[in-house]
Design an enzyme around this catalytic site. Structure first.
Site, PDB file in Angstrom:
ATOM      1  CG  ASP A 300       6.105   1.046   2.236  1.00  0.00           C
ATOM      2  OD1 ASP A 300       6.543  -0.040   3.624  1.00  0.00           O
ATOM      3  OD2 ASP A 300       5.059   1.453   2.188  1.00  0.00           O
ATOM      4  CD  GLU A 347       4.867  -3.317   5.461  1.00  0.00           C
ATOM      5  OE1 GLU A 347       3.520  -4.014   5.466  1.00  0.00           O
ATOM      6  OE2 GLU A 347       4.069  -2.172   4.136  1.00  0.00           O
ATOM      7  CG  ASP A 400       7.541   2.434   9.991  1.00  0.00           C
ATOM      8  OD1 ASP A 400       8.306   3.649   9.736  1.00  0.00           O
ATOM      9  OD2 ASP A 400       7.116   1.665   8.779  1.00  0.00           O
TER      10      ASP A 400
END
Length: 500
Positions: A300, A347, A400
């Site tokens: 992430d 990411e 998200d």
């Protein structure tokens, strides 16, 4: 590392159906794996497997190493003889399609406590040997974690008391104070070790079942850890803390698509020179541990390794932050030396500068392409399918994002007009139009949230960045899934060469 051409589904295990108020690692998880195989899917992206923190988010876990104890299947504990039949009477919840954390977590905690007590009283010699072997093998993180959780119970973690406000000898980790606490709290340390053993046993069994069905697990490693975590308490020198042990600066992102004031996550930032001094040993242990649980790993906020947004801890928003350098290639060189080539997904969303792109390409980590971001009207937009690269992972959206149906309902007319023309659709079935576009992309990997497979609306989105509560509650119901869902996914995989 190039990934084989494949596709998969994004679903956090807490979103699985089942009788106990939230998803877990039991029979419904195996059933979902079977459904993935039937649908021609070779990947299950699970999001972080760690415990939850503020806002029930797994991105604010009390440990970068521990599993989420709320995912433990109580049915398996009963099979082991540690729970009785009446312990499996489900909690009372008003809506099976949403997690009621206030009802579910106490119910699950009570079962874990009872199972741990039963194990302590009447475990078989083989069970005790298995537990002892696990505790010894995982001691480098498990001992600190168990003591941290036990001390939190004593000193008010449930009331928001952070470790820096514990009695100073414990906050400073003075050896005599730690030894005395470990003696006094020995039963609680045993409990926290037991639940991690149960999690890892059950997870290993589920992963083995997935492998038998040709499904690999895509895990998720948050770049940052929670301040109130065993990691920061046990290794304060690795984090940017002041003389009182509190964060001097915290993590977040500047104002962006999601928020006009940015996002103030609140995680402490790293002291990268301290990590470099021992060749990033904590990171090596962490990533090795992740790959003991998953087959591929999404990291992430990858851009934070090139530079991260540093916010003074006293600021209420992220507006007054600044970019500060990250460790860059030094970290990944150290990890590569220790672990070899790794199937890592970067990411790389947000403010992506040339140094971020160079770092990703230097280690051949696939990046991410989000179709919902693609239709601004610019034909050179990197998120549009004709601009994708094979060495990438395409998503209709992530946890998200809004669902595709929700995004389409809220999109402006200019965005809708461009999308209709580009995708050659009138928009009546936009989730499946986007799924087809993802599968047709040259990107090696395509991932679709389960909500988009089911064409669910905005009220079923998983998370909304910048909002700290009310999310991570959506649950799948098998009544929503029909045979044609699997058939249609399998056919798209066949058409676009993602079936293996």
């Amino acid at each position: 590392m190039r990934l084989p051409r494949a596709s998969g589904v994004l679903l956090h295990p807490t979103s699985l159906p089942g009788p106990f108020g939230s998803g877990d690692l039991g029979e419904e998880a195996r059933h979902f794996v079977d459904w993935l195989a039937l649908a021609g899917q070779r990947l299950w992206q699970v999001l972080p497997l760690g415990g939850i923190g503020p806002g029930e988010s797994p991105y604010m876990s009390p440990s970068a190493f521990a599993g989420n104890e709320w995912l433990i299947d109580p049915v398996e504990l009963a099979r082991q003889g540690w729970l009785a039949a009446d312990d499996l009477l489900p909690p009372a919840v008003a809506d099976a399609s949403r997690i009621d954390f206030a009802a579910v977590l106490p119910w699950r905690r009570q079962r874990l406590e009872k199972a741990a007590a039963a194990f302590a009283d009447r475990a078989t010699p083989d069970q005790r040997a298995g537990f002892a072997a696990y505790a010894a093998a995982q001691a480098d993180w498990l001992d600190d974690y168990a003591l941290f959780m036990a001390l939190g119970e004593v000193h008010g973690a449930d009331r928001g008391v952070a470790w820096c406000d514990w009695p100073p000898p414990l906050a400073r980790r003075e050896p005599a104070a730690l030894a005395a606490a470990a003696r006094d709290l020995a039963p609680r340390l045993a409990f926290w070790r037991f639940v991690q053993w149960c999690f890892d046993r059950q997870w290993a069994a589920l992963r083995a079942h997935a492998h038998q069905r040709g499904v690999q697990i895509v895990g998720d490693a948050p770049i940052f850890v929670a301040y109130h975590s065993a990691d920061v308490w046990a290794h304060p020198g690795l984090f940017d803390l002041d003389e009182t042990g509190r964060p001097r600066v915290v993590a977040g992102v500047p104002p962006d698509f999601f928020s006009a004031v940015g996002q103030r996550w609140g995680n402490p930032l790293y002291r990268w020179p301290a990590h470099a001094q021992d060749d990033f040993a904590w990171w090596v242990r962490r990533i090795r541990h992740d790959f003991e649980r998953v087959d591929l790993l999404r990291i992430d906020h990858f851009r934070g390794f090139a530079a991260c947004w540093e916010i003074p801890s006293g600021e209420a928003t992220a507006v007054k932050g600044r970019w500060v350098p990250g460790p860059g290639e030094r970290l990944f060189k150290a990890v590569s030396r220790a672990l070899g080539p790794m199937p890592i997904i970067a990411e790389d969303l947000g403010v992506i500068t040339p140094d971020v792109e160079a770092l990703r390409r230097r280690f051949a980590f696939p990046g991410m392409r989000i179709l919902q971001f693609a239709f601004s009207g610019n034909p050179h937009d990197p998120y549009l399918p004709h601009n994708h690269e094979p060495d990438s992972v395409v998503y209709t959206g992530t946890h998200d994002n809004n669902t595709v149906a929700g995004w389409w309902a809220e999109a402006g007319e200019a965005e809708r007009h461009f999308a209709r023309g580009y995708l050659a659709t009138d928009g009546h079935e936009m989730p499946w139009t986007m799924i087809r576009a993802a599968c047709a992309s040259v990107a090696d990997t395509a991932i679709v949230p389960m909500q988009d497979v089911l064409a669910l609306q905005a009220d079923c989105r998983m998370n909304l960045p910048g909002q700290g509560s009310g999310w991570w509650r959506w649950r799948l119901q098998w009544s929503q899934v029909h045979p044609w869902h699997a058939q249609r996914l399998a056919e798209l995989c066949r058409l676009y060469g993602r079936s293996g």
